[in-house]
Design a protein around this motif. Structure first.
Motif, PDB file in Angstrom:
ATOM      1  N   GLN A   1      14.018  30.197  20.867  1.00 47.11           N
ATOM      2  CA  GLN A   1      12.578  29.972  20.955  1.00 47.11           C
ATOM      3  C   GLN A   1      12.172  28.785  19.750  1.00 47.11           C
ATOM      4  OE1 GLN A   1      11.179  34.109  20.583  1.00 47.11           O
ATOM      5  NE2 GLN A   1      11.799  34.597  22.584  1.00 47.11           N
ATOM      6  N   SER A   2      13.125  28.217  19.181  1.00 45.43           N
ATOM      7  CA  SER A   2      12.684  27.206  18.311  1.00 45.43           C
ATOM      8  C   SER A   2      12.671  25.671  19.034  1.00 45.43           C
ATOM      9  CB  SER A   2      13.980  27.027  17.209  1.00 45.43           C
ATOM     10  OG  SER A   2      13.809  28.332  16.395  1.00 45.43           O
ATOM     11  N   VAL A   3      12.818  25.674  20.282  1.00 41.81           N
ATOM     12  CA  VAL A   3      12.689  24.423  21.023  1.00 41.81           C
ATOM     13  C   VAL A   3      11.144  24.035  20.955  1.00 41.81           C
ATOM     14  CG1 VAL A   3      12.627  23.397  23.211  1.00 41.81           C
ATOM     15  CG2 VAL A   3      14.539  24.753  22.607  1.00 41.81           C
ATOM     16  N   LEU A   4      10.841  22.778  20.236  1.00 40.37           N
ATOM     17  CA  LEU A   4       9.396  22.483  20.034  1.00 40.37           C
ATOM     18  C   LEU A   4       8.948  21.646  20.913  1.00 40.37           C
ATOM     19  CD1 LEU A   4       7.239  22.505  17.704  1.00 40.37           C
ATOM     20  CD2 LEU A   4       8.283  20.240  16.941  1.00 40.37           C
ATOM     21  N   GLU A   5       9.804  20.800  21.528  1.00 37.55           N
ATOM     22  CA  GLU A   5       9.011  19.739  22.533  1.00 37.55           C
ATOM     23  C   GLU A   5       9.885  19.827  23.800  1.00 37.55           C
ATOM     24  OE1 GLU A   5       7.648  16.408  19.438  1.00 37.55           O
ATOM     25  OE2 GLU A   5       9.603  15.882  20.689  1.00 37.55           O
TER      26      GLU A   5
ATOM     27  N   LEU B   1      11.781  28.341  10.421  1.00 39.79           N
ATOM     28  CA  LEU B   1      13.012  27.436  10.688  1.00 39.79           C
ATOM     29  C   LEU B   1      14.460  28.665  10.957  1.00 39.79           C
ATOM     30  CD1 LEU B   1      12.554  24.356   8.804  1.00 39.79           C
ATOM     31  CD2 LEU B   1      11.762  24.800  11.232  1.00 39.79           C
ATOM     32  N   PRO B   2      15.188  28.344  11.998  1.00 42.11           N
ATOM     33  CA  PRO B   2      16.380  29.109  11.916  1.00 42.11           C
ATOM     34  C   PRO B   2      17.404  28.682  10.935  1.00 42.11           C
ATOM     35  CG  PRO B   2      16.435  27.606  13.647  1.00 42.11           C
ATOM     36  CD  PRO B   2      15.012  27.477  12.990  1.00 42.11           C
ATOM     37  N   THR B   3      18.371  29.561  10.599  1.00 45.02           N
ATOM     38  CA  THR B   3      19.501  29.306   9.953  1.00 45.02           C
ATOM     39  C   THR B   3      20.889  29.725  10.647  1.00 45.02           C
ATOM     40  OG1 THR B   3      19.571  31.379   9.056  1.00 45.02           O
ATOM     41  CG2 THR B   3      18.252  29.750   7.773  1.00 45.02           C
ATOM     42  N   LEU B   4      21.832  29.493  10.049  1.00 43.65           N
ATOM     43  CA  LEU B   4      22.942  30.038  10.727  1.00 43.65           C
ATOM     44  C   LEU B   4      23.073  31.377  10.819  1.00 43.65           C
ATOM     45  CD1 LEU B   4      25.849  27.489   9.386  1.00 43.65           C
ATOM     46  CD2 LEU B   4      25.284  28.088  11.735  1.00 43.65           C
TER      47      LEU B   4
END
Length: 645
Positions: free
Chosen positions: A213-217, A201-204
């Motif tokens: 690259q955190s786009v899941l859907e 999971l990304p953070t600030l």
């Protein structure tokens, strides 16, 4: 994809993700009729009854629906947007069932049932109690003309099955039916892979690329939201077998006479070209350049090599050793190499169908972007403290007169404020807006990256965040539209949010990618004293201001802000839409034509994603009237049923 004897939890959720989006489109585009069946007990679950198109092709509201007329049955978690037109409510066995005008995947529980006579599968998240409830409600409103038992109400009806049943009823060409089925299957397979391989999971503090690259859907309502469909001579894209996030960047040497260049392409691309040329064993970059006189080196995606080799015989693709690893952004065809090209990103042609179409770059786009960037963007009306526009500085495209061929050898270089020269000294954290509304790398939750990272754990915090977000988003994107007749394609993939990386406070937005903008030339000329430079038949040209507003509504309101309002749980209570109306009322003058279109019209043109697939359109759009969500207020089902029956 047939229902298997066993199915993992993630696979069923992947089926649901794609199928729910397909249902949303079929209903919104009036390709099928859908009815809201209220629960028969206070604790019960209402359902959406999807009626097969050959049974709902007339405008008359049915008084009887047979079980064999039912395409799918979906238990609901919230009330979809119901029709308020007189006579739109079906009365089935004395039960008033309002017609559904718009249903969002978030309105649905993660079970989609079919009654097409297949044996049930073993499902990890199958809910027999829910299925029995749905069955009881279904038979209470339908005429039981076929034998049906609860055991044959099949869970996990997937998009391919549903599509093929619909396509057969609707009369879609069998070859096109099969082709679209393959794209839907690709969407399911790649979504399942994404669920099976969650990211950290990304953070600030995370990089902009980590967020990209955190786009899941992906796209919230497009049924091909995760499709990655290739065509010969490209090999099939099997999930996990091809690295779409860190691919290799290759080079192709193309004769100068075979290219149309806009801007100083060679100078801007020199750092990345030199880095790739220097990989040659025993030869310097200068020696490699000398080996290709009167040629220009064009960066290409490694997957595009077979297309380039087959379509452009005069071009030379350099060996695999001449490559560097790059980072894909949300669109996959746009990439970054911050350590080599700080402040820039590359938009590459990629002959893969991702959602709507092949992700190549047409000569229309390569011609338009640089001219718009240098001549028009500086003259537009917007606050640079709120909106940053990433200009497309240069482009290259093959000169082949057949644009369907030329688009396979093209490249755009654009500004990228999210990849500054010195990231440590930059006070901003730039995050692609599409990532904010994504789940926390798992399908069985409502928690999103936005609520997780910004700790929006109360309604008051969510309202405060949304209030500022809407205010700044409208400050960013309304003025160019209101004053200049220019609409940016302001959906979540093309829009970045700038946050203070210490406090997390939203500071403004960034607009990128000009392939889908709309411009009303007369308004632009009158307001800014400039015109756009476009090729004939360019789709960025709007003949009327209504076309400009239509694009802004679809991208900013329907696709972007609606998603934010829903994931912040401020949709069903109407609070999010009250905030939107408040800020729009403050910014749009009552005597401006936009006021009537946005603030007085109950229905607006909605983009028809499935109809466009059926008509095999991409650059040309199809629209149909859909509820204007700006005016959404919580609906009383009983009152609507009485008023519309």
């Amino acid at each position: 994809m047939p229902v298997s004897l066993t199915m993992s939890k993630n696979l069923q959720y992947a089926k649901f993700a794609t199928t729910s989006r397909l249902i949303s489109c079929l209903v919104m585009e009036t390709l099928v009729s859908a009815y809201y069946v209220p629960a028969n007990t206070p604790q019960g679950t209402p359902i959406c009854l999807l009626v097969r198109p050959n049974c709902s092709s007339t405008q008359e509201t049915p008084s009887t629906i047979r079980l064999s007329d039912v395409l799918a049955v979906i238990p609901l978690r919230g009330v979809p947007i119901l029709s308020t037109e007189t006579g739109s409510c079906a009365v089935l066995n004395d039960i008033k069932c309002p017609r559904i005008d718009l249903i969002d995947p978030m309105d649905m529980l993660s079970h989609i049932y079919s009654i097409q006579g297949q044996e049930p599968s073993t499902l990890t998240i199958s809910d027999d109690n829910l299925r029995n409830q749905v069955y009881d409600l279904l038979v209470s409103v339908c005429k039981p003309n076929i034998q049906l038992t609860a055991k044959k109400l099949i869970d996990a009806f997937d998009a391919v099955q549903l599509w093929k049943q619909f396509a057969d009823d609707f009369g879609v060409d069998p070859k096109l039916t099969e082709e679209i089925g393959l794209e839907l299957n690709s969407s399911i397979e790649h979504q399942n892979y994404a669920y099976d391989n969650p990211k950290s999971l990304p953070t600030l503090k995370s990089s902009s690329i980590h967020w990209e690259q955190s786009v899941l859907e992906g796209h919230a309502t497009h049924p091909m939201h995760k499709a990655r469909k290739s065509y010969p001579p490209m090999p099939p894209l099997i999930p996990g077998k091809v690295n779409l996030e860190q691919p290799q960047l290759r080079l192709v040497a193309v004769p100068v006479s075979s290219l149309k260049i806009r801007g100083d392409f060679e100078k801007l691309s020199a750092p990345i070209v030199n880095a790739i040329l220097s990989k040659s064993e025993g030869k310097s970059a200068d020696e490699m350049r000398a080996a290709y006189p009167n040629h220009i080196f064009i960066p290409i995606h490694e997957l595009q090599v077979p297309n380039v080799e087959s379509k452009f015989p005069e071009a030379t693709v350099l060996p695999k050793e001449n490559s560097v690893t790059i980072q894909s952004l949300t669109s996959l065809r746009s990439v970054a190499v911050p350590d080599i090209l700080p402040g820039l990103s590359l938009k590459l042609c990629l002959g893969i169908k991702i959602s709507s179409a092949l992700r190549t770059i047409t000569p229309f786009s390569t011609h338009f972007g640089p001219g718009f960037s240098y001549d028009v963007v500086p003259k537009l009306t917007y606050d640079p403290n709120v909106l940053t526009v990433e200009r497309e500085l240069s482009s290259a495209v093959h000169v082949n007169a057949d644009f369907d061929i030329a688009k396979h050898c093209s490249c755009v270089l654009r500004e990228a404020v999210e990849f500054p020269v010195d990231a440590e000294q930059c006070p901003d954290k730039v995050v692609v807006c599409a990532a904010l509304v994504e789940k926390i790398q798992r399908p069985d939750t409502d928690e999103t990256l936005l609520t997780h990272v910004w700790k929006l754990d109360s309604e008051a915090k969510r309202i405060a965040f949304l209030d500022r977000y809407i205010d700044l988003a409208l400050q960013a994107f309304l003025p160019p539209c209101l004053i200049n007749g220019v609409a940016f394609e302001a959906h979540g993939q093309n829009t970045l949010a700038r946050f203070d990386k210490e406090t997390g406070e939203l500071k403004g937005f960034v607009a990128r990618d000009f392939g889908g903008v709309k411009v009303h030339r007369e308004t632009l000329r009158k307001s800014a004293g400039v015109d756009i430079d476009v090729l004939p038949d360019s789709c960025v040209v709007a003949d009327t201001l209504e076309e400009v507003y239509k694009l802004l509504y679809h991208t900013l309101i329907h696709s972007h802000l609606q998603r934010l309002i829903r994931v912040l749980d401020l949709h069903y209570n109407g609070v999010g839409w009250e905030l939107l109306r408040k800020h729009m009322s403050q910014m749009i003058p009552r005597d401006h034509p936009m006021w009537k279109v946005f603030m007085e019209t109950p229905k607006v043109p909605g983009k028809c994603l499935v109809r466009m697939k059926i008509e095999e359109l991409y650059r040309d759009y199809i629209y149909c009237p859909v509820p204007n969500v700006i005016h959404y207020i919580p609906q009383n089902v009983e009152e609507i049923a009485v008023a519309t029956a």
